[in-house]
Write a protein that holds these residues in place. Structure first.
Motif, PDB file in Angstrom:
ATOM      1  N   SER A  84       0.821  -1.217   0.000  1.00 14.70           N
ATOM      2  CA  SER A  84       0.000   0.000   0.000  1.00 14.70           C
ATOM      3  C   SER A  84       0.854   1.266   0.000  1.00 14.70           C
ATOM      4  N   MET A  85       2.121   1.161   0.377  1.00 17.79           N
ATOM      5  CA  MET A  85       2.986   2.346   0.475  1.00 17.79           C
ATOM      6  C   MET A  85       3.822   2.598  -0.773  1.00 17.79           C
ATOM      7  N   LYS A  86       3.726   1.718  -1.760  1.00 19.34           N
ATOM      8  CA  LYS A  86       4.572   1.851  -2.945  1.00 19.34           C
ATOM      9  C   LYS A  86       4.160   3.003  -3.852  1.00 19.34           C
ATOM     10  N   ASP A  87       2.958   3.532  -3.692  1.00 20.09           N
ATOM     11  CA  ASP A  87       2.526   4.690  -4.478  1.00 20.09           C
ATOM     12  C   ASP A  87       2.789   6.007  -3.761  1.00 20.09           C
ATOM     13  N   LEU A  88       3.511   5.968  -2.686  1.00 21.75           N
ATOM     14  CA  LEU A  88       3.768   7.151  -1.878  1.00 21.75           C
ATOM     15  C   LEU A  88       4.310   8.341  -2.680  1.00 21.75           C
ATOM     16  N   PRO A  89       5.265   8.149  -3.604  1.00 24.02           N
ATOM     17  CA  PRO A  89       5.754   9.309  -4.360  1.00 24.02           C
ATOM     18  C   PRO A  89       4.637  10.040  -5.104  1.00 24.02           C
ATOM     19  N   HIS A  90       3.693   9.301  -5.660  1.00 27.14           N
ATOM     20  CA  HIS A  90       2.571   9.920  -6.367  1.00 27.14           C
ATOM     21  C   HIS A  90       1.598  10.575  -5.393  1.00 27.14           C
ATOM     22  N   LEU A  91       1.325   9.898  -4.302  1.00 23.15           N
ATOM     23  CA  LEU A  91       0.333  10.398  -3.348  1.00 23.15           C
ATOM     24  C   LEU A  91       0.773  11.674  -2.648  1.00 23.15           C
ATOM     25  N   LEU A  92       2.073  11.851  -2.480  1.00 26.57           N
ATOM     26  CA  LEU A  92       2.569  13.070  -1.841  1.00 26.57           C
ATOM     27  C   LEU A  92       2.516  14.267  -2.790  1.00 26.57           C
ATOM     28  N   ALA A  93       2.433  13.994  -4.077  1.00 25.35           N
ATOM     29  CA  ALA A  93       2.311  15.046  -5.099  1.00 25.35           C
ATOM     30  C   ALA A  93       3.423  16.094  -4.989  1.00 25.35           C
ATOM     31  N   VAL A  94       4.647  15.606  -4.814  1.00 20.07           N
ATOM     32  CA  VAL A  94       5.824  16.470  -4.815  1.00 20.07           C
ATOM     33  C   VAL A  94       6.803  15.907  -5.855  1.00 20.07           C
ATOM     34  N   PRO A  95       7.762  16.693  -6.297  1.00 19.46           N
ATOM     35  CA  PRO A  95       8.750  16.165  -7.254  1.00 19.46           C
ATOM     36  C   PRO A  95       9.512  14.988  -6.641  1.00 19.46           C
ATOM     37  N   TYR A  96       9.861  14.036  -7.477  1.00 15.95           N
ATOM     38  CA  TYR A  96      10.647  12.908  -6.981  1.00 15.95           C
ATOM     39  C   TYR A  96      11.634  12.436  -8.038  1.00 15.95           C
ATOM     40  N   ASN A  97      12.704  11.826  -7.557  1.00 16.97           N
ATOM     41  CA  ASN A  97      13.703  11.183  -8.409  1.00 16.97           C
ATOM     42  C   ASN A  97      13.705   9.704  -8.090  1.00 16.97           C
ATOM     43  N   LEU A  98      13.864   8.915  -9.114  1.00 14.98           N
ATOM     44  CA  LEU A  98      13.895   7.468  -8.981  1.00 14.98           C
ATOM     45  C   LEU A  98      15.302   6.986  -9.315  1.00 14.98           C
ATOM     46  N   TRP A  99      15.913   6.285  -8.372  1.00 12.46           N
ATOM     47  CA  TRP A  99      17.236   5.705  -8.581  1.00 12.46           C
ATOM     48  C   TRP A  99      17.049   4.221  -8.811  1.00 12.46           C
ATOM     49  N   MET A 100      17.686   3.679  -9.822  1.00 15.58           N
ATOM     50  CA  MET A 100      17.565   2.253 -10.100  1.00 15.58           C
ATOM     51  C   MET A 100      18.888   1.587  -9.768  1.00 15.58           C
ATOM     52  N   HIS A 101      18.953   0.996  -8.567  1.00 15.20           N
ATOM     53  CA  HIS A 101      20.183   0.367  -8.103  1.00 15.20           C
ATOM     54  C   HIS A 101      20.320  -1.062  -8.608  1.00 15.20           C
ATOM     55  N   ASP A 102      19.231  -1.699  -8.890  1.00 16.01           N
ATOM     56  CA  ASP A 102      19.243  -3.035  -9.473  1.00 16.01           C
ATOM     57  C   ASP A 102      18.018  -3.109 -10.379  1.00 16.01           C
ATOM     58  N   TRP A 103      17.596  -4.267 -10.748  1.00 14.43           N
ATOM     59  CA  TRP A 103      16.478  -4.397 -11.688  1.00 14.43           C
ATOM     60  C   TRP A 103      15.159  -4.694 -10.990  1.00 14.43           C
ATOM     61  N   SER A 104      15.036  -4.394  -9.710  1.00 11.64           N
ATOM     62  CA  SER A 104      13.857  -4.790  -8.947  1.00 11.64           C
ATOM     63  C   SER A 104      12.557  -4.133  -9.409  1.00 11.64           C
ATOM     64  N   LEU A 105      12.630  -3.015 -10.104  1.00  6.42           N
ATOM     65  CA  LEU A 105      11.395  -2.410 -10.615  1.00  6.42           C
ATOM     66  C   LEU A 105      10.817  -3.203 -11.780  1.00  6.42           C
ATOM     67  N   LEU A 106      11.643  -4.001 -12.443  1.00  8.51           N
ATOM     68  CA  LEU A 106      11.175  -4.809 -13.562  1.00  8.51           C
ATOM     69  C   LEU A 106      11.134  -6.295 -13.233  1.00  8.51           C
ATOM     70  N   CYS A 107      12.050  -6.723 -12.380  1.00  9.28           N
ATOM     71  CA  CYS A 107      12.149  -8.122 -11.972  1.00  9.28           C
ATOM     72  C   CYS A 107      12.105  -8.165 -10.446  1.00  9.28           C
ATOM     73  N   PRO A 108      11.067  -8.733  -9.847  1.00 10.84           N
ATOM     74  CA  PRO A 108      10.981  -8.753  -8.381  1.00 10.84           C
ATOM     75  C   PRO A 108      12.209  -9.362  -7.702  1.00 10.84           C
ATOM     76  N   ARG A 109      12.879 -10.262  -8.380  1.00 16.68           N
ATOM     77  CA  ARG A 109      14.103 -10.841  -7.818  1.00 16.68           C
ATOM     78  C   ARG A 109      15.274  -9.880  -7.957  1.00 16.68           C
ATOM     79  N   GLY A 110      15.142  -8.900  -8.859  1.00 16.55           N
ATOM     80  CA  GLY A 110      16.159  -7.871  -9.024  1.00 16.55           C
ATOM     81  C   GLY A 110      17.362  -8.268  -9.845  1.00 16.55           C
ATOM     82  N   THR A 111      17.295  -9.404 -10.532  1.00 16.52           N
ATOM     83  CA  THR A 111      18.513  -9.924 -11.154  1.00 16.52           C
ATOM     84  C   THR A 111      18.450 -10.197 -12.653  1.00 16.52           C
ATOM     85  N   PHE A 112      17.304 -10.545 -13.192  1.00 17.26           N
ATOM     86  CA  PHE A 112      17.187 -11.025 -14.585  1.00 17.26           C
ATOM     87  C   PHE A 112      18.075 -12.242 -14.809  1.00 17.26           C
ATOM     88  N   VAL A 113      18.203 -13.070 -13.770  1.00 23.03           N
ATOM     89  CA  VAL A 113      19.026 -14.274 -13.866  1.00 23.03           C
ATOM     90  C   VAL A 113      18.152 -15.481 -13.535  1.00 23.03           C
TER      91      VAL A 113
END
Length: 156
Positions: A84-113
């Protein structure tokens, strides 16, 4: 400026990076608040300078605590946060930056392996089902399945 940093609580390189960011923000007179999960999908802990850490078990009280106080957000990791908290950046309606440290936004395991240790080729969501079927964090990382997980990432 009051910045909210969202990340996991798993340590490692991401933790070192975030701590360096927080130090840099304080040096620039920017207050950095840190939100991270208590456990896998259980609750979130908000850490602020000069204030005792606050635990939030649901989204509404967290939004109440942050609205009007946070002026920007940095998202470093969402994997372990309560769904329920994953939409927090949108719900706060403030500017945000997204950092992609691994592939977890596309692959829940974060690896593509694959289980065989090979690059999976980033297949369509249906092809991910066998790979993620035994992944214990799936109910938190991608509660609606891979397609919904990728759609949520695309919104970010």
């Amino acid at each position: 400026m009051n910045l909210l940093i969202i990340s996991h609580a798993e340590g490692g390189g991401i933790e070192r990076f975030i701590q360096a960011r927080i130090a840099a923000f304080y040096a620039a007179q920017t207050q950095a608040w840190l939100l991270r999960p208590v456990g896998f999908g259980e609750a979130a802990l908000l850490s602020r300078p000069g204030v005792d850490d606050q635990r939030f078990d649901s989204l509404p009280p967290l939004l109440d605590a942050l609205r009007g106080r946070i002026t920007a957000v940095e998202v470093h990791h969402l994997r372990s946060l309560p769904p329920s908290m994953k939409d927090l950046p949108h719900l706060l309606a403030v500017p945000y930056n997204l950092w992609m440290h691994d592939w977890s936004l596309l692959c829940p395991r974060g690896t593509f392996v694959t289980a065989q240790g090979r690059y999976c080729g980033e297949p369509a969501p249906d092809a991910c089902v066998p790979c993620t079927a035994g992944y214990a964090m799936m109910p938190v990382a991608a509660p609606g399945g891979i397609a919904a997980h990728r759609a949520a990432a695309a919104r970010l």
